[in-house]
Design an enzyme around this catalytic site. Structure first.
Site, PDB file in Angstrom:
ATOM      1  N   LEU A   1       0.815  -1.216   0.000  1.00 31.45           N
ATOM      2  CA  LEU A   1       0.000   0.000   0.000  1.00 31.45           C
ATOM      3  C   LEU A   1       0.846   1.261   0.000  1.00 31.45           C
ATOM      4  O   LEU A   1       0.427   2.299  -0.522  1.00 31.45           O
ATOM      5  CB  LEU A   1      -0.925   0.014   1.221  1.00 31.45           C
ATOM      6  N   GLY A   2       2.038   1.197   0.583  1.00 31.59           N
ATOM      7  CA  GLY A   2       2.871   2.394   0.629  1.00 31.59           C
ATOM      8  C   GLY A   2       4.124   2.152   1.453  1.00 31.59           C
ATOM      9  O   GLY A   2       4.295   1.088   2.071  1.00 31.59           O
TER      10      GLY A   2
ATOM     11  N   GLY B   1       7.066   4.348   4.070  1.00 32.73           N
ATOM     12  CA  GLY B   1       7.349   5.583   4.787  1.00 32.73           C
ATOM     13  C   GLY B   1       8.605   5.452   5.624  1.00 32.73           C
ATOM     14  O   GLY B   1       9.362   4.477   5.503  1.00 32.73           O
ATOM     15  N   GLY B   2       8.817   6.422   6.509  1.00 37.81           N
ATOM     16  CA  GLY B   2      10.014   6.440   7.319  1.00 37.81           C
ATOM     17  C   GLY B   2      10.101   5.301   8.306  1.00 37.81           C
ATOM     18  O   GLY B   2      11.190   4.877   8.693  1.00 37.81           O
ATOM     19  N   MET B   3       8.953   4.772   8.763  1.00 39.25           N
ATOM     20  CA  MET B   3       8.967   3.710   9.762  1.00 39.25           C
ATOM     21  C   MET B   3       9.007   2.324   9.137  1.00 39.25           C
ATOM     22  O   MET B   3       9.407   1.360   9.780  1.00 39.25           O
ATOM     23  CB  MET B   3       7.736   3.825  10.668  1.00 39.25           C
ATOM     24  N   GLY B   4       8.557   2.196   7.904  1.00 40.75           N
ATOM     25  CA  GLY B   4       8.541   0.887   7.280  1.00 40.75           C
ATOM     26  C   GLY B   4       7.603   0.839   6.095  1.00 40.75           C
ATOM     27  O   GLY B   4       7.274   1.868   5.497  1.00 40.75           O
TER      28      GLY B   4
ATOM     29  N   VAL C   1       3.877  -0.509   4.403  1.00 38.72           N
ATOM     30  CA  VAL C   1       2.496  -0.854   4.727  1.00 38.72           C
ATOM     31  C   VAL C   1       1.975  -1.809   3.657  1.00 38.72           C
ATOM     32  O   VAL C   1       2.050  -1.524   2.462  1.00 38.72           O
ATOM     33  CB  VAL C   1       1.598   0.399   4.803  1.00 38.72           C
TER      34      VAL C   1
ATOM     35  N   LYS D   1       1.440  -2.489   8.963  1.00 39.89           N
ATOM     36  CA  LYS D   1       2.685  -1.715   8.897  1.00 39.89           C
ATOM     37  C   LYS D   1       3.804  -2.552   9.497  1.00 39.89           C
ATOM     38  O   LYS D   1       3.773  -2.906  10.677  1.00 39.89           O
ATOM     39  CB  LYS D   1       2.547  -0.390   9.646  1.00 39.89           C
TER      40      LYS D   1
ATOM     41  N   ASP E   1       2.182  13.864  12.851  1.00 40.96           N
ATOM     42  CA  ASP E   1       2.513  13.867  11.423  1.00 40.96           C
ATOM     43  C   ASP E   1       1.241  13.939  10.570  1.00 40.96           C
ATOM     44  O   ASP E   1       1.074  13.190   9.612  1.00 40.96           O
ATOM     45  CB  ASP E   1       3.325  12.622  11.064  1.00 40.96           C
TER      46      ASP E   1
END
Length: 491
Positions: free
Chosen positions: A229-230, A232-235, A237, A251, A345
């Protein structure tokens, strides 16, 4: 003299690049800084180079599309060949460009799904004598959905004949042989005579979903993963599916974060806090394992594009949409803050535009990144352009920071480009309708003590009556419908 000649040449090149002649029966979609700006009709137009770009040139004349012959098996296990020709004309250039990835592909897939769904409910003899019936059902399905894609259907011609030889089918079309698994099936499943299955997990392509790569996991906890799905900075999804075929967004935390014990402790605390939020304007936490290898978090999957995707494709939102968006996000923030959580955020990428209204995702989890060995002294969790000024100077992180981001989100949705450092917010606020501008201006106050709370914002904005009509403009509604289980788009 040489400088004058160079200047004349540059001006001439600029004019050649800037003047666009749109032919008769054509339209041109123009984007400004990558977002929809305007649609040009036939005739000469001035388009500023470097600022405006031509997104697409659309032919407004009637076109004819011959769909590859389909071999369909009827209810009594006989084969028929079906040829379909569709005449169409673009009526709304903007919707045709942004409504779906390709309206011609959408028409073709919907036509194939509708024809197959109709014919495989018939015996051979009725199918061979029902050309007009099949054409009528197909025309009805195309008329209903094509208008959302900016296309008017002018004619539909369908030919049915008995097939000979072994059943071969059409590999390119068998992926969407059932109208209820086609990403462009009619709403309510009216493409064929059968009742559609319940909208659980599906396998058809959905906008914004990427197939799993070689390095992606196939299972996390008890959830099987089906798409990306996407990131980001944390990992990363993923779209996950429970044993009961319910959809979740999973996530999975990056390995370097997972190796930090401080992060894991904070992550566990934030998961527990976020689990208290729930509500119909957020993505509820349904499962998590902060001590797993890797750590992960599963939330409710909300079908719909992010506000960031919507703005990229459709440009600034109209006043009614802005107001409903503001009320929905304020209501979500009120619930989040009541549970003692600060989002940290809030931005267009973390707001999903769903069939039931705007929904906030990733609330409170960003706090787990604080106090880890992976963040430098001057590192600020958040996204540039939406971070409150007190956070940039090391001030305390409070719920007021989310209200600042809330104001910036609405300015962005109204058409404001990202602001440079030190640039005045007045120009961005001026894009908002007057009934929102005053409230947003208070949210953007440099002093967090002067900003209203989410509850105060909600009280101010919910006094207006928003009950009449759809809150989304047609092109955005089309984007949302492509994710909706009722249209067969959800995986």
């Amino acid at each position: 003299m040489i400088l004058l000649i160079i200047l004349v040449v540059l001006v001439f090149c600029f004019l050649v690049k800037a003047i666009q002649i749109v032919p008769n029966a054509s339209a041109v979609v123009v984007e400004r800084f990558g977002r929809y700006s305007r649609t040009l009709d036939a005739g000469p137009h001035f388009v500023t180079p470097l600022i405006n770009t031509i997104r697409s040139r659309v032919d407004l004349r009637e076109q004819s599309m011959a769909i590859a012959p389909q071999e369909v098996t009827t209810r009594d296990h006989r084969r028929v060949d079906i040829d379909v020709t569709v005449g169409y004309q673009v009526a709304d250039a903007r919707a045709a460009v942004y409504g779906v990835d390709s309206f011609t592909q959408a028409i073709e897939q919907l036509a194939v799904a509708t024809v197959r769904g109709t014919v495989d409910g018939m015996d051979l003899e009725p199918a061979l004598t029902s050309r007009e019936v099949i054409s009528t059902v197909l025309r009805s399905a195309l008329d209903r959905d094509a208008v959302r894609w900016g296309v008017a259907i002018r004619r539909v011609d369908c030919r049915v004949a008995a097939a000979s030889g072994p059943v071969t089918g059409s590999p390119a079309m068998e992926v969407h042989a059932d109208p209820y698994t086609s990403p462009f099936a009619p709403n309510g499943g009216s493409a064929g005579p059968r009742n559609p299955p319940q909208p659980l997990a599906r396998t058809s392509r959905v906008p914004g979903h990427r197939p799993l790569g070689q390095g992606d996991p196939r299972r996390i906890g008890r959830y099987s993963l089906t798409a990306v799905l996407g990131q980001g900075g944390m990992g990363t999804v993923y779209l996950g599916q429970s044993p009961g075929r319910r959809l979740v967004a999973v996530k999975v935390i990056r390995s370097e974060l997972a190796e930090d014990p401080t992060f894991r402790r904070r992550f566990a605390i934030e998961i527990s806090a976020a689990g208290l939020v729930g509500g119909f304007h957020t993505a509820s936490v349904v499962d998590a394992d902060p001590h797993g290898d890797p750590p992960w978090l599963a939330t409710e999957y909300i079908p719909g594009p992010s506000l960031q995707e919507v703005l990229k494709q459709q440009g600034a939102m109209p006043p009614r949409t802005l107001h409903t968006l503001a009320v929905g996000v304020a209501e979500a923030l009120e619930r989040i803050h009541a549970c003692g959580i600060v989002h940290r955020d809030l931005k267009p990428a973390n707001i999903i535009i769903s069939d039931s209204g705007p929904r906030i995702i990733d609330f409170g989890i960003a706090r787990a990144l604080d106090s880890t060995g992976l963040t430098s002294t001057n590192y600020v969790i958040g996204t540039e352009g939406f971070v409150a000024p007190e956070r940039l100077t090391g001030g305390a992180v409070t719920a007021a920071a989310d209200l600042y981001a809330f104001g910036m989100v609405l300015c962005h949705a109204a058409g404001a480009a990202p602001l440079a450092a030190g640039e005045s917010l007045a120009s961005a606020v001026s894009l908002l309708p007057s009934r929102l501008a005053g409230t947003v201006n208070r949210c953007l106050d440099h002093d967090p003590r002067h900003r209203p709370t989410a509850a105060e914002v909600l009280e101010l904005l919910s006094q207006d009556d928003l009950s009449a009509g759809d809150w989304l403009p047609l092109p955005v509604r089309t984007m949302v419908d492509l994710y909706s289980p009722s249209s067969g788009s959800a995986p």
